[in-house]
Motif scaffolding. Structure first.
Motif, short mmCIF file in Angstrom:
data_model
loop_
_atom_site.label_atom_id
_atom_site.label_comp_id
_atom_site.label_asym_id
_atom_site.label_seq_id
_atom_site.Cartn_x
_atom_site.Cartn_y
_atom_site.Cartn_z
N ALA B 215 5.99 63.41 16.38
CA ALA B 215 4.98 62.39 16.66
C ALA B 215 5.83 60.84 16.90
CB ALA B 215 4.49 62.37 15.29
N THR B 216 6.46 60.82 17.89
CA THR B 216 7.09 59.20 18.34
C THR B 216 6.84 58.10 19.02
OG1 THR B 216 9.29 58.03 18.26
CG2 THR B 216 8.34 59.87 19.37
N GLN B 217 7.20 57.24 19.22
CA GLN B 217 6.79 56.40 20.29
C GLN B 217 8.24 55.70 20.75
OE1 GLN B 217 4.47 53.52 16.57
NE2 GLN B 217 5.08 52.53 18.66
N PHE B 248 1.10 52.11 15.92
CA PHE B 248 0.83 51.28 15.81
C PHE B 248 2.29 50.50 15.08
CE2 PHE B 248 -3.65 51.32 15.31
CZ PHE B 248 -3.77 52.83 15.03
N GLY B 249 3.29 50.94 15.08
CA GLY B 249 4.94 50.29 14.82
C GLY B 249 5.44 51.44 14.10
N VAL B 250 5.54 51.81 13.32
CA VAL B 250 5.73 52.71 12.33
C VAL B 250 6.47 53.98 13.06
CG1 VAL B 250 3.66 53.71 11.45
CG2 VAL B 250 6.05 53.80 10.06
N LYS B 251 5.69 54.50 14.16
CA LYS B 251 6.48 55.49 14.16
C LYS B 251 7.52 55.11 15.63
CE LYS B 251 2.50 58.76 13.52
NZ LYS B 251 1.31 59.27 13.91
N ILE B 252 7.90 54.09 15.77
CA ILE B 252 8.84 53.32 16.72
C ILE B 252 10.01 53.79 16.17
CG2 ILE B 252 8.61 50.52 16.25
CD1 ILE B 252 9.53 52.33 19.74
N MET B 253 10.16 53.57 14.92
CA MET B 253 10.95 53.53 14.15
C MET B 253 11.97 55.09 14.32
SD MET B 253 13.03 52.80 11.95
CE MET B 253 15.04 54.07 11.40
N HIS B 254 13.60 54.99 14.20
CA HIS B 254 13.46 56.64 14.86
C HIS B 254 15.05 56.39 14.64
CE1 HIS B 254 14.85 54.01 18.75
NE2 HIS B 254 15.47 54.88 18.44
N PRO B 255 15.69 57.48 14.51
CA PRO B 255 15.20 58.95 13.92
C PRO B 255 15.29 58.48 12.23
CG PRO B 255 18.27 58.62 13.76
CD PRO B 255 17.10 56.89 14.83
N VAL B 482 -1.45 64.34 42.42
CA VAL B 482 -0.13 63.58 42.09
C VAL B 482 -0.08 63.33 41.07
CG1 VAL B 482 -0.24 61.29 42.53
CG2 VAL B 482 -1.54 61.86 44.26
N LYS B 483 1.09 64.18 40.59
CA LYS B 483 1.20 64.09 39.44
C LYS B 483 2.45 62.58 38.68
CE LYS B 483 0.26 67.98 38.99
NZ LYS B 483 -1.18 68.93 38.15
N VAL B 484 2.08 62.16 37.68
CA VAL B 484 2.82 60.71 37.73
C VAL B 484 3.75 61.43 36.28
CG1 VAL B 484 2.25 58.31 37.34
CG2 VAL B 484 0.65 59.96 38.22
N ALA B 485 4.35 60.32 36.47
CA ALA B 485 5.40 60.52 34.46
C ALA B 485 6.03 59.77 34.56
CB ALA B 485 6.43 61.68 34.68
N THR B 486 5.82 58.75 33.40
CA THR B 486 6.57 58.04 32.82
C THR B 486 6.79 58.47 31.27
OG1 THR B 486 6.47 55.00 32.53
CG2 THR B 486 4.65 56.11 31.69
N GLY B 487 8.27 57.48 31.56
CA GLY B 487 8.92 57.83 29.81
C GLY B 487 8.47 57.41 28.61
N LEU B 488 8.00 56.04 28.76
CA LEU B 488 7.40 55.95 27.33
C LEU B 488 6.42 56.56 27.23
CD1 LEU B 488 4.95 54.04 28.19
CD2 LEU B 488 6.17 51.86 27.82
N THR B 489 6.13 56.35 25.81
CA THR B 489 4.56 57.13 25.02
C THR B 489 3.34 56.69 24.84
OG1 THR B 489 5.62 56.34 22.19
CG2 THR B 489 6.80 58.11 23.54
N SER B 490 2.43 58.10 24.34
CA SER B 490 0.93 57.29 24.36
C SER B 490 0.63 57.60 22.84
CB SER B 490 -0.09 58.41 24.88
OG SER B 490 0.48 58.06 26.45
N GLN B 491 0.18 57.08 21.99
CA GLN B 491 -0.69 56.59 21.04
C GLN B 491 -2.03 56.60 20.52
OE1 GLN B 491 1.70 54.53 20.36
NE2 GLN B 491 3.21 55.97 21.24
N GLY B 492 -3.22 56.86 21.87
CA GLY B 492 -4.35 56.46 21.59
C GLY B 492 -5.07 55.53 22.78
N GLN B 493 -3.45 54.70 23.61
CA GLN B 493 -4.20 53.92 23.72
C GLN B 493 -4.19 54.00 25.61
OE1 GLN B 493 -1.02 54.75 22.91
NE2 GLN B 493 0.39 53.00 22.40
N GLY B 529 10.56 52.21 25.03
CA GLY B 529 9.10 52.85 24.29
C GLY B 529 8.02 51.80 24.41
N THR B 530 7.37 52.70 23.62
CA THR B 530 5.93 52.02 23.30
C THR B 530 5.85 50.30 21.93
OG1 THR B 530 4.66 53.75 24.50
CG2 THR B 530 3.50 52.19 23.44
N PHE B 531 6.13 50.42 22.69
CA PHE B 531 6.32 48.70 21.44
C PHE B 531 6.27 46.81 21.79
CE2 PHE B 531 10.49 46.87 22.30
CZ PHE B 531 11.11 48.99 22.94
N ALA B 532 5.61 46.51 21.29
CA ALA B 532 5.74 45.18 21.73
C ALA B 532 4.97 44.83 23.05
CB ALA B 532 6.74 44.69 21.95
N SER B 533 3.80 45.43 23.42
CA SER B 533 2.52 45.63 23.95
C SER B 533 2.69 45.45 25.37
CB SER B 533 1.45 43.86 24.21
OG SER B 533 0.82 44.18 23.33
#
Lengths: 291, 801, 171
Positions: B215-217, B248-255, B482-493, B529-533
């Motif tokens: 469960a990461t960003q 909401f940010g906490v899951k951008i922290m890794h590992p 049509v298959k689309v992919a991008t590497g950043l993540t989703s948490q409900g947006q 990753g997903t952060f900073a809007s």
């Protein structure tokens, strides 16, 4: 957060439950579980044995007659709240219950369970004390009545013996002409109160004859104060309410915590006293009008 | 279907399965996995004298227990310091399992793997750790006093001391007509998503590959860290982001330690291993943010224009600094807001304390910067007896001054240059929306009823769409899908929806034929990753560019197939056709077949592309500059961030008796450039506002002096229910498109939460008539302030000249 | 010494699940693990967030505050049981989609079950009643505005659903 292991017993009769309880050491009784299960999950309690009363339908009853409301050990808050007889006979119960946590918790939590948990921040112990009610405690040795005043001995502590289970709580009916109200201030809707008060106002004709208030979250055990001295004139006016508030703020000894300071709770106790006495008094006029 | 989807409130494609209970969050996966319980430090600061695990292995159902001694190679080194910075001279990170010392309650000490979580917790409870408690440093004051140190080799508990300056602020302040100082503080809150952290790892012995669901960003971030720490080749590690229940940010922290330990255990045990934290663990071992103490000095003229501003602050970073200095750097730069002070100096100390680490939480340091600036604006207005909106207006960067260069470096190491915006227009909209000019009349009415009300406002600018880059891949399959992919993540947006909207418009295909995958390194391995809007700006742009590549190729192939000119072609409902002659058409799926010259047909459709069916005998089947397949891949890498902005206003009532604070109205004017999906932007604003209200009036981390978190549960950490929210959040939009990316987008994800501390301090101050300098504020604290101000002795100075 | 397991029959969404669980197994975990119904989510395990809310004999309860062994003999409804018999979304689910009442979806099942029961008891709630109906559930994503709108929209959809079984609550 998962509970530690325990032996699970599910008696099919009250007699069996009492025997099991007497025989076990390091045991807890499960009714609604809304207070107990979080403690078990957080491993703040880890009894070796858990006795689940859930199968004892005989304890789920709510009985009302002209003089008393009897709430069985397994009656859920929501059932008590909805019961038309309870509302008619002792409205203070429903007025307090609507402030207990959230409806979903009330669907499962039991009123007796809340009383036995003996949290001075909880509504129902204070209501029982204010109304001068009692509980019936049963064990293999027999049955006894414990008056509310004798039940709560310390924070989360009752005078029940190690083998006693409360099978019912008895709330005296509201006298004719009297009125009640309950209100509290909490941080969020449904949270434990920072301070709260239930009030019973009794009348004699158009004079107020008795004003008593039960407080939550401002003492270690439920606190009942007779406010009669403030209403010696028999009227509920601004001056009398001020006197009552002053009386209360002098007597309560709340503790501060991360949510509210002791001074603020004391202040709230006074503010709420004014408001709730007034509401309870209005209820008497309403009842008298309707009578 | 020819209606454009960009800008439309399209209902989300994600919803159907989520509403049926068909979401696949990390804990829903891995039914055959074994489970983890972590043993965590009960002390805020202690030396470990010994760890006894023998009793644990006897517990039935326990498979393994690990301590630091079991960590080898790179796993035995401290966790990465993700974002180094030259001023972070004393950065420190923890070990995956504590080595000799623990520095916060919750720090990971040992890991138990067992058949289920219940048994794992039983076993963890049997581990005996010898601790020698050390003095705990808790709070900024204690850290500054430095009677005790968090890390022995970090003098003064200072991880970094940073100075940024444009012009000579001290001189400008000294020379100004008016001067004020402010002392402010803001306390910690946290992201607190409803799904905590969770990681599942599966080691395939046959192929020597690790597959991780977490469960990461940032799937690529986790992948890189796992590969490095477990000494695996990147190509042998897959990281898949399943459904994530909020970040909401906490899951951008890794590992996280567990993100490394779980795959490590999976490989050692030859079993899939799963870690799912519980709520208490989330409170004490994930991350917090927001705690700062600020000292501000400002010099201004008679109009309230800031001639010099000096902001000095102390930032509580917790026990370690794995995320570098991003949060205080953002505070430093975003404090400027929509204004152009004459000279600006910002100095901060990043301090260690024996508490949970501080990493970005929605807003990521901006709320604190906005707090400093907006309280200063209010103080200036109060000192001059002027309207608070007029003072702000006097300081605005004007519409014709864009691009505006502040002369500082932003968190992406790029110059802080605002690209576009219209602050006067935003403010005018806000004043109209909330009825700013009519408020005094309302206040009088309320006063006559014995009620106390106040109005506040706060303005902010948010640097969004931060680099380095994101990529997009768009592929048309022979089926026409049509298959689309991008590497950043989703948490409900709603990324699966908004990115599909973009592709639908670019390609002329139906939304239902498009499927978007995010955060899966198998599908797209280069990402940040997903952060900073940044997701809409970065991935939205990359996907649009990739789709345009595909469109161009499709038209080229179609032009050949239809013997028409590319300029005469259009794509409607997935079919390429000649404009005005719709019978001359070829489906995108067919073009996909034709794009890949085949030797072997595997179905009816593919027969059309086999070597005896198509091709020029004198040409190579695949041209020099071409590739097989109908797909496009592109990247968007911005020159610098694009700057969104917003202004919020709130009307509050403070109960005269109980000091309870009620929000009567909440108004937002928001400028995030072009909107892909207004429904989703609205949802983001609502959610951000709710977190802002929580952070201003209800949430705080309550540490005692021993470093114990006293409210590590939802019972005592007060997140708002619906009943704590105003009945309506009124939103109006301004759209100043970004000139920096192809779709004119700016980020919207964090906007709602950024100004809340400043906003409510402003409104409550207006209601009460005395300064509010410390946030969050509770009724009990307001009650206390009231008494102090009535009795005439108030310790905190607020604004003084 | 291994932990004693109890044979428990859980009746979930109209189907019987025979499971063997220790007494301390929470109903939330039994539903998710032993019954394989992962739609019910666990957010706090102390009864505050409401993500785990299921219906017990039609009444919303926190499944993290009930032991599986205590749930025998009751009818349990989870989010998986809220879709209609023909596979289409129930009114509450439909309303959430129309009103953008969910973002990450983690808290959503708890809201859906709560509102399903709430609308059965009060089919035409005012705005304030709609707010009260959801006052015991936390959401971190949506700010609640659209969830309140979803309650009212669900009421509209149910009112328009003349005759038939109405809300697809299989118990």
């Amino acid at each position: 957060m998962k509970p530690a292991p325990f032996d699970y017993l599910r008696p099919s009769s009250l007699a069996q439950a009492l025997e099991m309880y007497a025989a076990a050491t390091d045991v807890k009784v499960l009714a609604g579980g809304q207070s107990l299960i979080p403690l078990l999950s957080m491993r703040l309690a880890a009894p070796a044995t858990l006795i689940d009363l859930g199968g004892l339908a005989e304890l789920a009853g709510i009985e009302v007659d002209g003089s008393v409301v009897c709430v069985g050990a397994l009656a859920r808050h929501a059932e008590v709240e909805r019961h038309p007889g309870v509302r008619a006979t002792q409205p203070l119960i429903g007025q307090a219950l609507r402030l207990v946590a959230h409806p979903t918790i009330r669907n499962r939590g039991t009123t007796v369970g809340s009383i036995v948990h003996a949290d001075a921040a909880a509504e129902m112990p204070a209501v029982l004390c204010l109304l001068g009610g009692h509980v019936v405690a049963e064990s293999v040795r027999g049955s006894r009545d414990i008056a509310a005043d004798d039940l709560f001995v310390g924070p989360l502590e009752t005078s029940l013996a190690a083998d006693e289970i409360v099978t019912g709580a008895y709330f005296p009916a509201l006298p004719a002409g009297a009125g009640t109200a309950f209100d509290e201030v909490s941080r969020r809707h449904g949270d434990y109160a920072l301070a709260g008060v239930g009030v019973v106002v009794e009348c004699d004709g158009d004079r107020v004859s008795r004003v008593r208030a039960g407080y939550i979250s401002v003492s270690e055990t439920p606190l009942v104060l007779d406010l009669g001295a403030a209403f010696a004139d028999g009227v509920v006016d601004a001056a009398a309410l001020d006197r009552a508030a002053a009386l209360v703020t002098e007597q309560v000894e709340p503790e501060g915590d991360i949510h509210a300071s002791a001074d603020y709770r004391r202040h709230l106790a006074g503010v709420l006293t004014r408001q709730v006495v007034e509401q309870a008094y209005a209820a008497t006029v309403v009842r008298q009008g309707a009578a | 279907m020819t209606t454009k989807l960009f800008g439309e409130p399209i209902l989300r494609v994600e919803d159907d399965r989520l509403l049926r209970g068909g979401g696949r969050y990390t804990d829903d996966l891995g039914a055959d996995a074994v489970h983890v319980a972590m043993l965590r430090s009960p002390h805020a600061h202690a030396r470990i004298t010994g760890i006894e695990v023998d009793a644990v292995l006897d517990v039935e159902g326990v498979l393994a227990v690990y301590t630091y001694e079991d960590l080898t190679g790179p796993m035995a080194a401290p966790l990465p310091l993700l974002i180094p910075h030259p001023t972070l001279t004393r950065g420190r990170t923890q070990y995956a399992l504590a080595r000799d010392e623990v520095n916060y309650v919750g720090e990971a000490v040992a890991m138990v793997v067992a058949v289920d979580r219940y048994v794992a917790e039983d076993a963890a409870g049997r581990i005996v750790v010898g601790y020698e408690p050390l003095p705990a440093v808790v709070g900024i004051e204690a850290a500054r006093r430095a009677e005790h140190l968090v890390h022995d080799d970090v003098p003064g508990n200072v991880a970094a001391h940073m100075v940024q300056e444009v012009g000579d602020a001290d001189a400008a302040i000294a020379a100004a007509t008016h001067r004020l100082t402010l002392d402010l503080e803001v306390e910690r809150s946290a992201s607190m998503p409803l799904e905590g952290r969770a990681t599942l790892a599966r080691w395939d012995t046959d192929s020597g590959r690790m597959v991780i669901w977490t469960a990461t960003q940032t799937a690529t971030g986790v992948r890189g860290a796992v590969a490095a720490k477990l000494e695996l080749d990147l190509v042998d590690v897959d990281v898949i982001t399943p459904d994530v229940g909020g970040g909401f940010g906490v899951k951008i922290m890794h590992p996280w330690p567990e993100e490394l330990l779980v795959p490590m255990a999976a490989r050692l045990l030859g079993r899939p291993v799963k870690f799912v934290e519980d709520r208490r663990e989330h409170f004490i071992s994930s991350a917090h943010e927001r705690g700062q103490v600020q000292h501000i000095e400002v010099g201004f003229d008679d109009d309230g224009r800031i001639l010099g501003l000096s902001v000095r602050f102390w930032h509580d970073h917790g026990a370690y600094t794995p995320y570098g200095l991003i949060v205080p750097i953002i505070t430093s730069t975003q404090a400027l807001g929509p204004y152009k002070p004459g000279a600006y100096k910002v100095v901060f100390d990043s301090l260690y304390t024996n508490t949970v680490i501080v990493t970005p939480y929605r807003g990521a340091g901006r709320p604190q910067g906005v707090y400093a600036m907006e309280r200063t604006m209010d103080a200036i207005a109060a000192a001059l007896g002027r309207d608070r909106t007029e003072v702000r207006s006097a300081n605005f960067i004007q519409p014709d001054e864009f691009p505006y260069d502040h002369g500082l470096l932003f968190q992406d190491a790029k110059p802080l240059i605002y690209d576009s915006g219209d602050f006067p227009a935003s403010l005018a909209k806000l004043k109209a929306l909330v009825g700013w000019d009519e408020f005094e009349a309302y206040r009088e009415q309320a006063r006559a009823q014995g009620r106390r009300v106040g109005i506040g406002l706060a303005c902010y600018v948010e640097g969004t769409g931060v680099g380095p880059y994101e990529g997009g891949h768009v592929q048309i399959e022979t089926s026409g899908k049509v298959k689309v992919a991008t590497g950043l993540t989703s948490q409900g947006q709603g990324h699966q929806t908004v990115f599909a909207q973009i592709v639908a418009d670019e390609l002329g295909v139906d939304l239902d034929d498009i499927e978007v995958v995010t955060g899966d390194t198998r599908r797209f391995p280069y990402a940040v990753g997903t952060f900073a809007s940044r997701a809409a700006v970065m991935s939205g742009s990359a996907i649009a560019l990739a789709a345009r590549n595909v469109r161009a190729k499709a038209l080229r192939i179609a032009a050949e197939a239809l013997e028409a000119s590319e300029d005469d072609l259009e794509i409607v409902d997935g079919v390429v056709r000649v404009k005005g002659a719709p019978e001359a058409a070829v489906a995108l799926g067919t073009l996909a077949v034709l794009s890949n010259p085949l030797r072997y047909a595997f179905d009816e459709a593919s027969k059309a592309a086999t070597q005896f069916a198509v091709g020029d005998p004198d040409k190579a089947p695949v041209a020099d500059d071409d590739e097989p397949g109908l797909e496009g891949r592109d990247y968007y890498s911005p020159l610098r961030s694009t700057f969104a902005n917003g202004m919020h206003a709130a009307i509050v009532e403070t109960d005269v008796q109980t000091a309870e604070i009620t929000i009567l109205r909440y108004c937002v004017v928001h400028d995030c450039g072009n909107l892909i999906n207004p429904l989703i932007v609205q949802g983001q604003i609502h959610g951000g506002v709710a977190q802002g209200i929580g952070g201003a009036l209800y949430e705080r981390m309550a540490y005692d002096e021993h470093g114990q978190l006293q409210n590590a549960s939802f019972m005592d950490f007060l997140m708002p229910y619906v009943t704590e929210m105003p009945s309506e959040i009124e939103v109006d939009h301004l759209e100043t498109p970004s000139p920096l990316n192809p779709l004119g987008l700016k980020g919207a994800g964090e906007a709602g939460v950024i100004p809340s501390a400043a906003l409510f301090a402003s409104a409550i101050e207006d209601a009460e008539g005395f300064p509010i300098t410390s946030m969050p504020i509770s009724p009990s604290e307001l009650f206390d302030l009231r008494r102090q101000h009535t009795s005439g002795h108030h310790p905190s100075k607020g604004a003084t000249s | 010494m291994s932990e004693h397991r109890h044979d428990v029959r859980l009746s979930v969404n109209g189907a019987a699940h025979d499971v063997r669980v220790p007494a301390r197994r929470l109903l939330s975990d039994a539903l998710r693990t032993e019954c394989g119904l992962t739609g019910t989510h666990v957010g706090c395990e102390h009864g505050v967030c409401g993500s785990c809310t299921v219906l017990l004999d039609g009444q919303p309860v926190r499944s993290c505050l009930i032991f599986a062994v205590s749930a025998q003999g009751h009818q349990i409804t989870t989010v998986e049981g809220l879709s209609r018999a023909d596979g289409t979304l129930g009114a509450v689910q439909q309303a959430f989609q129309e009103c953008h009442g969910l973002q990450c979806g983690f808290c959503t099942p708890g809201f859906l079950t709560t509102i399903t029961a709430g609308l059965r008891d009060n089919p035409d709630p005012t705005r304030d009643e709609a707010r009260d109906m959801i006052a015991g559930n936390l959401c971190r994503c949506t700010g609640y505005q659209n969830i309140v709108a979803s309650v009212r929209r669900a009421a509209e959809l149910l009112a328009g659903d003349a005759g038939g079984v109405g809300e697809g609550e299989r118990a």
